[in-house]
Design an enzyme around this catalytic site. Structure first.
Site: not given
Ligand SMILES: [Zn+2]
Length: 288
Positions: A2-3, A62, A263
């Site tokens: 979650p950002e 965050k 990533r």
């Protein structure tokens, strides 16, 4: 992970649904609980929180931060960093679990539970009376929605390397992770692997504006699609992130995918020219 946009909407929902209410009971699961929960107060995690009233919920980068009042008149903070896979579930007792539940806050009248779910047990939930004691909070830069253009320009000068890598570093600005960094850079028409030192003043300003507009627009989208289902992570409106091979919504070029450092990075080579990929200069970079 979650950002900022997802956490911002979760915060809104929790404020609407839970502020002013008292935590009747805290359940820590024997398996995952001890891994995610950290008591920095010495009161004991469940002991400190039982009977506390939720006063406010805020967000810094965050982290979600719960402000609590105890009957003894002392204030406490609960700082939650969901990391890669943590999320909350707001549910009725007995409702199906959204994943492995490590921590449950029970509220009464009406009976409701706030569950912390984390498939990878990577997130952390800190109970503290001093927020600065929570690891990484003290080193965190300003929130991505709070920072001014002037501050953004200034701080950016203190970081070196590729612009995407800088954008996701909390000591620069807090709240942006891998997914929204791709979206912001696409919006700014900047190649993710451009070196910070190669960015012009105009490009830095463009990045700042794209950061704000992308995050603010995403909050609106997430709010609509998430509703009160805070366990969800709506991302079907993304332009490039996890859209590799699909058409760029702006120019139709097939979206590129690069996997490096565990990533995934997605971008449009036409809209976001330049940059270095795997040590090789792309043709547009050479032209620059
Ligand atoms: Zn494009």
């Amino acid at each position: 992970m979650p950002e900022l946009p997802e956490l911002e909407v979760v915060r809104e929902v929790l404020i609407r649904r839970l502020t002013g209410r008292t935590i009747e009971q805290v359940t820590i699961s024997p398996k995952g609980g001890p891994i995610v929960v950290r008591d920095l107060t010495g009161l004991g995690f469940a002991e400190g929180l039982t009977g506390a009233r939720l006063k406010a919920v805020s967000r810094r980068g965050k982290f979600l931060i719960f402000d609590l009042d105890r009957a003894e008149g002392t204030g406490l903070r609960l700082a939650v960093n969901p990391k890669l896979s943590g999320r909350f579930q707001l549910s009725q007792p007995g409702e199906k679990k959204a994943g492995p539940v490590h921590l449950t806050f029970h509220f009464a009248a009406p009976d409701e539970e706030l569950r912390y779910v984390d498939a990878k047990t990577m997130g952390q939930v800190y109970l503290t009376d001093h927020l600065e004691l929570v690891p990484t909070i003290a080193e965190m830069g300003p929130d991505a929605l709070e920072i001014s253009l002037e501050d953004f320009r200034q701080r950016l000068r203190g970081f070196r390397g590729e612009i995407k890598g800088i954008l996701i570093r909390a000591p620069f600005v807090a709240g942006i992770g891998n997914a929204y960094a791709d979206e912001i850079l696409w919006q700014a028409k900047l190649h993710p692997y451009r070196k910070r030192t190669s960015l012009s003043t105009e490009e830095v300003d463009r990045l700042y504006l794209a950061m704000r507009s992308t995050l603010l627009e995403a909050i609106n989208q997430v709010r609509v699609e998430m509703g009160d289902h805070i366990r969800l992570k709506p991302r079907d409106f993304f332009a490039v992130h996890m859209r590799g091979g699909g058409a760029c919504p702006r120019c139709g070029t097939a979206i590129s995918t690069v996997s490096a450092n565990q990533r995934v990075t997605n971008f449009c080579l036409t809209c976001q020219p330049g940059g270095l990929i795997r040590g090789m200069a792309s043709p547009s970079h050479l032209r620059d």
